[in-house]
Scaffold this motif. Structure first.
Motif, PDB file in Angstrom:
ATOM      1  N   ASN A 126      -4.274  10.242 -21.608  1.00  0.00           N
ATOM      2  CA  ASN A 126      -4.335  11.651 -21.993  1.00  0.00           C
ATOM      3  C   ASN A 126      -3.777  12.606 -20.952  1.00  0.00           C
ATOM      4  OD1 ASN A 126      -6.470  11.203 -20.230  1.00  0.00           O
ATOM      5  ND2 ASN A 126      -8.029  12.141 -21.515  1.00  0.00           N
ATOM      6  N   ASN A 130       4.186  13.036 -20.707  1.00  0.00           N
ATOM      7  CA  ASN A 130       4.920  12.745 -21.939  1.00  0.00           C
ATOM      8  C   ASN A 130       4.609  11.305 -22.344  1.00  0.00           C
ATOM      9  OD1 ASN A 130       6.923  10.919 -20.600  1.00  0.00           O
ATOM     10  ND2 ASN A 130       7.525  12.830 -19.590  1.00  0.00           N
ATOM     11  N   PRO A 131       5.078  10.861 -23.511  1.00  0.00           N
ATOM     12  CA  PRO A 131       4.686   9.533 -24.000  1.00  0.00           C
ATOM     13  C   PRO A 131       5.213   8.345 -23.197  1.00  0.00           C
ATOM     14  CG  PRO A 131       5.330  10.944 -25.821  1.00  0.00           C
ATOM     15  CD  PRO A 131       5.716  11.666 -24.569  1.00  0.00           C
ATOM     16  N   GLN A 293       1.530  15.722 -33.335  1.00  0.00           N
ATOM     17  CA  GLN A 293       2.476  15.719 -32.214  1.00  0.00           C
ATOM     18  C   GLN A 293       1.830  15.234 -30.907  1.00  0.00           C
ATOM     19  OE1 GLN A 293       3.774  19.847 -32.362  1.00  0.00           O
ATOM     20  NE2 GLN A 293       5.389  19.367 -33.837  1.00  0.00           N
ATOM     21  N   ASN A 294       1.218  14.065 -30.976  1.00  0.00           N
ATOM     22  CA  ASN A 294       0.597  13.513 -29.780  1.00  0.00           C
ATOM     23  C   ASN A 294       1.630  13.296 -28.687  1.00  0.00           C
ATOM     24  OD1 ASN A 294      -1.961  13.443 -30.856  1.00  0.00           O
ATOM     25  ND2 ASN A 294      -1.815  11.336 -31.559  1.00  0.00           N
ATOM     26  N   SER A 295       1.378  13.829 -27.503  1.00  0.00           N
ATOM     27  CA  SER A 295       2.349  13.717 -26.412  1.00  0.00           C
ATOM     28  C   SER A 295       1.771  13.055 -25.177  1.00  0.00           C
ATOM     29  CB  SER A 295       2.891  15.107 -26.041  1.00  0.00           C
ATOM     30  OG  SER A 295       1.840  15.975 -25.673  1.00  0.00           O
ATOM     31  N   GLY A 296       0.595  12.414 -25.315  1.00  0.00           N
ATOM     32  CA  GLY A 296       0.082  11.600 -24.233  1.00  0.00           C
ATOM     33  C   GLY A 296       0.816  10.275 -24.172  1.00  0.00           C
ATOM     34  N   PHE A 299       2.167   8.052 -27.182  1.00  0.00           N
ATOM     35  CA  PHE A 299       1.899   8.942 -28.309  1.00  0.00           C
ATOM     36  C   PHE A 299       0.406   9.020 -28.657  1.00  0.00           C
ATOM     37  CE2 PHE A 299       6.287   7.561 -28.626  1.00  0.00           C
ATOM     38  CZ  PHE A 299       6.949   8.770 -28.725  1.00  0.00           C
ATOM     39  N   ASN A 302      -3.084  14.109 -25.867  1.00  0.00           N
ATOM     40  CA  ASN A 302      -3.092  14.520 -24.457  1.00  0.00           C
ATOM     41  C   ASN A 302      -4.340  15.362 -24.176  1.00  0.00           C
ATOM     42  OD1 ASN A 302      -2.515  16.972 -25.640  1.00  0.00           O
ATOM     43  ND2 ASN A 302      -0.484  17.196 -24.729  1.00  0.00           N
ATOM     44  N   ARG A 305      -5.041  18.241 -26.546  1.00  0.00           N
ATOM     45  CA  ARG A 305      -5.461  17.780 -27.863  1.00  0.00           C
ATOM     46  C   ARG A 305      -6.909  17.291 -27.827  1.00  0.00           C
ATOM     47  NH1 ARG A 305      -5.182  19.462 -32.288  1.00  0.00           N
ATOM     48  NH2 ARG A 305      -3.054  19.991 -31.664  1.00  0.00           N
TER      49      ARG A 305
END
Length: 327
Positions: A126, A130-131, A293-296, A299, A302, A305
């Motif tokens: 998290n 970025n992913p 738009q998961n960006s941890g 994906f 994060n 979120r």
């Protein structure tokens, strides 16, 4: 040393040297002096708080004495050591605290909460920018997962029993097929249980008032076949029955979110929810948590979120309590 003056939160094996695997597990204690060190063994990252303030991040691996703090004011201090990482293989051991903890006033909590889930509940990756940057070890902060954040908002005693990559009926990409969430949940140490090195969990040791169940993501992800919906729904109800057999809960919150590419989870959880109502069970609710738009890392959600998920879940649980007061 004895650990009678240490308060443990989460699933710990306390039958000898304290051992732990669970993310967001913690221990707290009071000590007197100007410095603090911990003798720990195992690969983990810990968030250190002293006197109620974030102090440092500690990384551990081999067994040794790890300096934690120096040049503190002389006097009595309170320390809180929170496990940021998940231990999927092996466990973490706490051998000694320097100086030895001193007796402190017993803490009381208004509420006990439990969170059962997979990598989303762990807080996997998290804090990644970025992913694709970082590792699970370096970017996972379970102390800032939605679960830990909700527990903090309620000032609750809590457990996070979550296992990355694991599902209800099947695991992501069929990894370790025997060791699904319901199977791992039976043991104190998830990272030791497949090796035969974990005691069974004593369910009388912790009875949550509120339980949040966020499972099923990995059943519907990855290549290959996925569970028959009827089998999934029946297995979910069976797991709920098992949980009820161990605890007299105030309420169970069934959580779901959208997943890619086969977005079946919200529909399945709604189906389970309806099934439970038809069986006469009124101790459950279904809460959908948006995770766009998961960006941890890989994906996953994060930090921001997780905060949004925590805020929504907190509001829903609060509303539940308020409604019960009016009944």
């Amino acid at each position: 040393m004895t650990f009678s003056s240490v308060t443990f939160c989460g699933r710990w094996d306390l039958q000898g040297i304290p051992r732990v695997c669970a993310p967001a597990a913690e221990f707290s204690f009071a000590f007197e002096g100007a410095s603090l060190a911990l003798e720990l063994e195992g690969e983990a990252r810990f968030r250190i708080e002293i006197d109620g303030k974030d102090f440092s991040i500690l990384e551990t691996r081999e067994r040794k004495i790890y300096p934690v703090a120096a040049d503190l004011e002389n006097g009595i201090h309170e320390a809180r050591v929170r496990k940021m990482t998940e231990t999927e293989f092996g466990s973490i051991s706490l051998w000694k605290i320097y100086p030895e903890p001193i007796p402190q006033k017993t803490k009381t909590f208004p509420l006990k909460m439990e969170f059962i889930g997979d990598s989303y509940t762990v807080g996997f990756g998290n804090s990644a920018p970025n992913p694709i940057t970082g590792t699970a070890f370096s970017t996972t902060d379970a102390t800032r997962s939605y679960a830990a954040l909700v527990a903090e908002k309620f000032h609750a005693d809590f457990q996070v029993n979550a296992y990355s990559g694991r599902g209800l009926v099947q695991n992501y990409m069929q990894i370790a097929p025997r060791w699904t969430i319901p199977q791992l949940y039976l043991y104190t140490l998830g990272g030791e249980s497949p090796l035969g090195n974990s005691p069974s969990w004593d369910f009388s040791a912790f009875h949550p008032d509120i339980l949040c169940l966020f499972i099923g993501i990995n059943d519907w992800q990855g290549e290959g076949s996925h569970p028959n919906p009827a089998i999934f729904d029946a297995a979910y109800s069976d797991f709920l029955d098992f949980i009820r057999s161990k605890h007299q809960l105030s309420h169970i919150f069934l959580l779901s979110t959208d997943i890619f590419p086969q977005n079946f989870l919200p529909e399945r959880i709604e189906s389970v929810f309806s099934r439970e109502l038809s069986r006469g069970n009124r101790d459950i609710s279904h809460i959908y948590l948006p995770t766009p738009q998961n960006s941890g890392l890989d994906f996953h959600p994060n930090l921001s979120r997780h905060e949004a998920m925590a805020n929504k879940l907190f509001q829903k649980i609060n509303t539940h309590f308020e409604q019960k007061k009016c009944i």
